[in-house]
Design a protein around this motif. Structure first.
Motif, PDB file in Angstrom:
ATOM      1  N   PRO A   1      59.027  -1.270   5.932  1.00 43.87           N
ATOM      2  CA  PRO A   1      58.006  -1.589   6.938  1.00 43.87           C
ATOM      3  C   PRO A   1      57.450  -0.397   7.713  1.00 43.87           C
ATOM      4  CG  PRO A   1      60.184  -2.223   7.707  1.00 43.87           C
ATOM      5  CD  PRO A   1      60.333  -1.773   6.283  1.00 43.87           C
ATOM      6  N   ASP A   2      58.179   0.667   7.784  1.00 43.70           N
ATOM      7  CA  ASP A   2      57.701   1.850   8.502  1.00 43.70           C
ATOM      8  C   ASP A   2      56.379   2.294   7.866  1.00 43.70           C
ATOM      9  OD1 ASP A   2      57.204   4.623   8.566  1.00 43.70           O
ATOM     10  OD2 ASP A   2      59.294   5.176   8.419  1.00 43.70           O
ATOM     11  N   THR A   3      55.400   2.633   8.680  1.00 38.51           N
ATOM     12  CA  THR A   3      54.061   2.937   8.168  1.00 38.51           C
ATOM     13  C   THR A   3      54.055   4.075   7.156  1.00 38.51           C
ATOM     14  OG1 THR A   3      53.666   4.321  10.108  1.00 38.51           O
ATOM     15  CG2 THR A   3      52.776   2.087  10.155  1.00 38.51           C
ATOM     16  N   LYS A   4      55.008   4.977   7.233  1.00 34.65           N
ATOM     17  CA  LYS A   4      55.072   6.052   6.245  1.00 34.65           C
ATOM     18  C   LYS A   4      55.696   5.564   4.940  1.00 34.65           C
ATOM     19  CE  LYS A   4      55.243   9.650   9.676  1.00 34.65           C
ATOM     20  NZ  LYS A   4      56.044  10.586  10.413  1.00 34.65           N
ATOM     21  N   GLY A   5      56.342   4.399   5.000  1.00 37.16           N
ATOM     22  CA  GLY A   5      57.002   3.854   3.820  1.00 37.16           C
ATOM     23  C   GLY A   5      56.033   3.366   2.765  1.00 37.16           C
ATOM     24  N   MET A   6      55.011   2.644   3.175  1.00 37.60           N
ATOM     25  CA  MET A   6      54.008   2.110   2.254  1.00 37.60           C
ATOM     26  C   MET A   6      52.647   2.192   2.927  1.00 37.60           C
ATOM     27  SD  MET A   6      54.915   1.072  -0.702  1.00 37.60           S
ATOM     28  CE  MET A   6      56.311   2.140  -1.019  1.00 37.60           C
ATOM     29  N   SER A   7      51.713   2.808   2.259  1.00 40.27           N
ATOM     30  CA  SER A   7      50.374   2.972   2.819  1.00 40.27           C
ATOM     31  C   SER A   7      49.324   2.488   1.828  1.00 40.27           C
ATOM     32  CB  SER A   7      50.134   4.445   3.152  1.00 40.27           C
ATOM     33  OG  SER A   7      50.055   5.196   1.946  1.00 40.27           O
ATOM     34  N   LEU A   8      48.079   2.554   2.251  1.00 43.77           N
ATOM     35  CA  LEU A   8      46.969   2.152   1.399  1.00 43.77           C
ATOM     36  C   LEU A   8      46.971   2.919   0.082  1.00 43.77           C
ATOM     37  CD1 LEU A   8      44.383   0.517   0.996  1.00 43.77           C
ATOM     38  CD2 LEU A   8      43.170   2.294   2.292  1.00 43.77           C
TER      39      LEU A   8
END
Length: 87
Positions: A47-54
């Protein structure tokens, strides 16, 4: 087609490891599930934004459609961005 995830365009060892952690173990499974569902699973697991991005969603779409992620059409990128923004 080779059934290894890394046989798909845009899928390296790190993404393969993450996909396997969410129950997607083969290229066939990823193609069947599709990029959106795979991305949702990954987003929930990382869930961390650096974990999965566009960019990860672009890579998954490219893997499913056999397209380099940076060569997706503008229409496809917009559709994926809208999907990502609404999660």
């Amino acid at each position: 087609m080779c059934n290894n995830l890394t046989s798909l365009r845009n899928i390296g060892k790190e993404m393969e490891k993450k996909l396997k952690s969410v129950g997607i173990s083969t290229a066939e499974e990823l193609i069947e599930i599709g990029s959106n569902e795979a991305f949702i699973r990954l987003k929930l697991r990382y869930p961390d934004t650096k974990g999965m991005s566009l960019v990860h969603l672009y890579a998954l779409e490219g893997a499913v459609t056999d397209t380099e992620f940076n060569k997706l059409s503008e229409e496809t990128k917009k559709r994926l961005k809208d999907f990502c923004d609404n999660l």
